[in-house]
Motif scaffolding. Sequence first.
Motif, PDB file in Angstrom:
ATOM      1  N   LEU A   1       0.828  -1.210   0.000  1.00 14.42           N
ATOM      2  CA  LEU A   1       0.000   0.000   0.000  1.00 14.42           C
ATOM      3  C   LEU A   1       0.863   1.261   0.000  1.00 14.42           C
ATOM      4  N   ALA A   2       1.953   1.221   0.742  1.00 13.51           N
ATOM      5  CA  ALA A   2       2.846   2.380   0.781  1.00 13.51           C
ATOM      6  C   ALA A   2       3.433   2.671  -0.590  1.00 13.51           C
ATOM      7  N   MET A   3       3.802   1.626  -1.296  1.00 13.82           N
ATOM      8  CA  MET A   3       4.368   1.782  -2.633  1.00 13.82           C
ATOM      9  C   MET A   3       3.341   2.380  -3.598  1.00 13.82           C
ATOM     10  N   GLN A   4       2.091   1.971  -3.453  1.00 16.13           N
ATOM     11  CA  GLN A   4       1.062   2.405  -4.392  1.00 16.13           C
ATOM     12  C   GLN A   4       0.452   3.757  -4.030  1.00 16.13           C
ATOM     13  N   THR A   5       0.560   4.166  -2.770  1.00 12.67           N
ATOM     14  CA  THR A   5       0.019   5.467  -2.350  1.00 12.67           C
ATOM     15  C   THR A   5       1.108   6.515  -2.147  1.00 12.67           C
ATOM     16  N   HIS A   6       2.381   6.079  -2.260  1.00 10.76           N
ATOM     17  CA  HIS A   6       3.537   6.960  -2.039  1.00 10.76           C
ATOM     18  C   HIS A   6       3.598   7.462  -0.592  1.00 10.76           C
ATOM     19  N   ASP A   7       3.053   6.647   0.318  1.00 19.31           N
ATOM     20  CA  ASP A   7       3.171   6.933   1.744  1.00 19.31           C
ATOM     21  C   ASP A   7       4.352   6.148   2.305  1.00 19.31           C
ATOM     22  N   LYS A   8       4.659   6.362   3.574  1.00 17.69           N
ATOM     23  CA  LYS A   8       5.774   5.679   4.211  1.00 17.69           C
ATOM     24  C   LYS A   8       5.236   4.651   5.191  1.00 17.69           C
ATOM     25  N   ALA A   9       5.679   3.391   5.049  1.00 19.55           N
ATOM     26  CA  ALA A   9       5.272   2.332   5.975  1.00 19.55           C
ATOM     27  C   ALA A   9       6.211   2.316   7.173  1.00 19.55           C
ATOM     28  N   MET A  10       5.644   2.402   8.369  1.00 20.80           N
ATOM     29  CA  MET A  10       6.415   2.436   9.601  1.00 20.80           C
ATOM     30  C   MET A  10       6.009   1.269  10.503  1.00 20.80           C
ATOM     31  N   ASP A  11       6.995   0.604  11.081  1.00 20.28           N
ATOM     32  CA  ASP A  11       6.760  -0.566  11.914  1.00 20.28           C
ATOM     33  C   ASP A  11       6.307  -0.154  13.317  1.00 20.28           C
ATOM     34  N   MET A  12       5.040  -0.392  13.613  1.00 19.96           N
ATOM     35  CA  MET A  12       4.487  -0.061  14.921  1.00 19.96           C
ATOM     36  C   MET A  12       5.147  -0.862  16.038  1.00 19.96           C
ATOM     37  N   THR A  13       5.570  -2.097  15.717  1.00 22.73           N
ATOM     38  CA  THR A  13       6.166  -2.948  16.747  1.00 22.73           C
ATOM     39  C   THR A  13       7.440  -2.334  17.316  1.00 22.73           C
ATOM     40  N   MET A  14       8.153  -1.589  16.481  1.00 19.55           N
ATOM     41  CA  MET A  14       9.374  -0.942  16.953  1.00 19.55           C
ATOM     42  C   MET A  14       9.051   0.056  18.059  1.00 19.55           C
TER      43      MET A  14
END
Length: 250
Positions: A18-31
């Motif tokens: 989804l990040a690739m297709q929306t040009h958003d940034k995917a961030m790991d919540m677990t971190m």
Amino acid sequence: MILYFSGNGNSRWVAEQLAMQTHDKAMDMTMYIREGISPETLKIDDERLGVVFPIHSWYAPRPVVKFIERLPNNIGYKYVVATCGDDAGKTMQRLYKHFRWDAAWTVIMPNTYIPMFNLDSDELALSKIKKAREWVLPSIAEKILRKSKEESIREGGFPWLKTYMVQPLFAKFVVRSRGFHVEGDCILCGTCVKSCPVGNVRLEDAGPKWQDKCIHCMACVHGCPLHIIQYAHSTQKRGRYQITKYLKRD
């Protein structure tokens, strides 16, 4: 920004697609969860925020609920995407009380909860990933960009019963660390520690030791390279899931 929570890779892959297709940034919540970082301190664009997580016994994992209910409210468009093996029950309805989303979707992905179910066949797992990649996720991404307000949720049969009655009982009496153990010689590689999204596994001289924060994602079981981590007597004859195996063949 897209915040994701993932134990076995399905939700991470969905978030990254989804990040690739929306040009958003995917961030790991677990971190953030493992390091105790407060959601209030995150710098989130006030235009759009997505949350991606796996369904655990017909609801969101409790660390996800606790985290996202403290996210800023002054965001223009908020959406949630849940990955599940079959159905989500009334997850989104229940979650709305904690995170007032504008849109919600479910994405069917390969099953990973092996204490109760066998893994999907390779054919079925591949077909789920292919459908998500080629049709479901591009459709969701296009709606996100339009800030569409909709619900496309696969609730399944008896959804209210599953989410509001079965899930609380399951969380109270089943979801615990008791039962996890090693059958064989541990090589102390630490993969189980790294795999756990909530930091519930500690490595000692004799091998892994489970603490009291378990969410039953089975990441430690699936991640062990020797397949010697077991849960009770229910995982010995069942396979181990690695999404990378299917992504290479998809």
